[in-house]
Design a protein around this motif. Sequence first.
Motif, PDB file in Angstrom:
ATOM      1  N   GLY A  49       9.324  -4.377   5.326  1.00 36.60           N
ATOM      2  CA  GLY A  49       8.443  -4.754   6.436  1.00 36.60           C
ATOM      3  C   GLY A  49       7.603  -3.590   6.924  1.00 36.60           C
ATOM      4  O   GLY A  49       6.419  -3.749   7.245  1.00 36.60           O
ATOM      5  N   ALA A  50       8.190  -2.409   6.964  1.00 36.26           N
ATOM      6  CA  ALA A  50       7.433  -1.221   7.368  1.00 36.26           C
ATOM      7  C   ALA A  50       6.341  -0.912   6.349  1.00 36.26           C
ATOM      8  O   ALA A  50       5.223  -0.548   6.718  1.00 36.26           O
ATOM      9  CB  ALA A  50       8.363  -0.029   7.528  1.00 36.26           C
ATOM     10  N   ILE A  51       6.647  -1.073   5.074  1.00 32.30           N
ATOM     11  CA  ILE A  51       5.646  -0.841   4.031  1.00 32.30           C
ATOM     12  C   ILE A  51       4.493  -1.829   4.167  1.00 32.30           C
ATOM     13  O   ILE A  51       3.323  -1.454   4.058  1.00 32.30           O
ATOM     14  CB  ILE A  51       6.295  -0.943   2.638  1.00 32.30           C
ATOM     15  N   VAL A  52       4.817  -3.086   4.447  1.00 33.12           N
ATOM     16  CA  VAL A  52       3.779  -4.102   4.636  1.00 33.12           C
ATOM     17  C   VAL A  52       2.903  -3.743   5.841  1.00 33.12           C
ATOM     18  O   VAL A  52       1.675  -3.874   5.792  1.00 33.12           O
ATOM     19  CB  VAL A  52       4.422  -5.503   4.806  1.00 33.12           C
ATOM     20  N   GLU A  58      -3.730   0.206   6.755  1.00 34.87           N
ATOM     21  CA  GLU A  58      -4.728   0.799   5.865  1.00 34.87           C
ATOM     22  C   GLU A  58      -5.926  -0.113   5.680  1.00 34.87           C
ATOM     23  O   GLU A  58      -7.056   0.344   5.559  1.00 34.87           O
ATOM     24  CB  GLU A  58      -4.124   1.093   4.493  1.00 34.87           C
ATOM     25  N   ARG A  59      -5.683  -1.409   5.643  1.00 31.23           N
ATOM     26  CA  ARG A  59      -6.757  -2.377   5.450  1.00 31.23           C
ATOM     27  C   ARG A  59      -7.499  -2.695   6.746  1.00 31.23           C
ATOM     28  O   ARG A  59      -8.474  -3.438   6.729  1.00 31.23           O
ATOM     29  CB  ARG A  59      -6.194  -3.668   4.873  1.00 31.23           C
ATOM     30  N   PRO A  71       1.889   1.651  17.837  1.00 30.26           N
ATOM     31  CA  PRO A  71       1.364   2.652  18.777  1.00 30.26           C
ATOM     32  C   PRO A  71       0.176   3.438  18.223  1.00 30.26           C
ATOM     33  O   PRO A  71      -0.753   3.767  18.963  1.00 30.26           O
ATOM     34  CB  PRO A  71       2.552   3.581  19.020  1.00 30.26           C
ATOM     35  N   VAL A  72       0.181   3.691  16.938  1.00 29.61           N
ATOM     36  CA  VAL A  72      -0.930   4.408  16.308  1.00 29.61           C
ATOM     37  C   VAL A  72      -2.188   3.549  16.353  1.00 29.61           C
ATOM     38  O   VAL A  72      -3.276   4.032  16.683  1.00 29.61           O
ATOM     39  CB  VAL A  72      -0.583   4.795  14.852  1.00 29.61           C
ATOM     40  N   GLN A  73      -2.032   2.264  16.051  1.00 26.82           N
ATOM     41  CA  GLN A  73      -3.179   1.360  16.107  1.00 26.82           C
ATOM     42  C   GLN A  73      -3.704   1.233  17.531  1.00 26.82           C
ATOM     43  O   GLN A  73      -4.905   1.186  17.746  1.00 26.82           O
ATOM     44  CB  GLN A  73      -2.796  -0.034  15.585  1.00 26.82           C
TER      45      GLN A  73
END
Length: 91
Positions: A49-52, A58-59, A71-73
């Motif tokens: 799930g973290a990878i997804v 990225e997209r 939080p980054v987003q």
Amino acid sequence: MRNYLFASGLFGAITSGIALLRGTRDAPITWRAVLAWLSWGITIALAIGAIVDFRRDERGETVSFDSPVAPVQFKRAKKALKAEQKAQKRS
């Protein structure tokens, strides 16, 4: 899947799965073994799930609020909004 294969969560889940497999190979199936495999399954699901979520980020797609990427987003969106408001004031 560039750097995701070597991410610590996925790598840890895979290695713990190997250790769990070796430890339970010759042992009888008990409730403890079932719980260990269930726990490993949850760990693998969270790592995937973290990878997804990283891939969605990225997209440019939004991720769920409980994601480690959220939080980054949020910071990125806040910064973009501030820059947009600053550009409108100049116009």
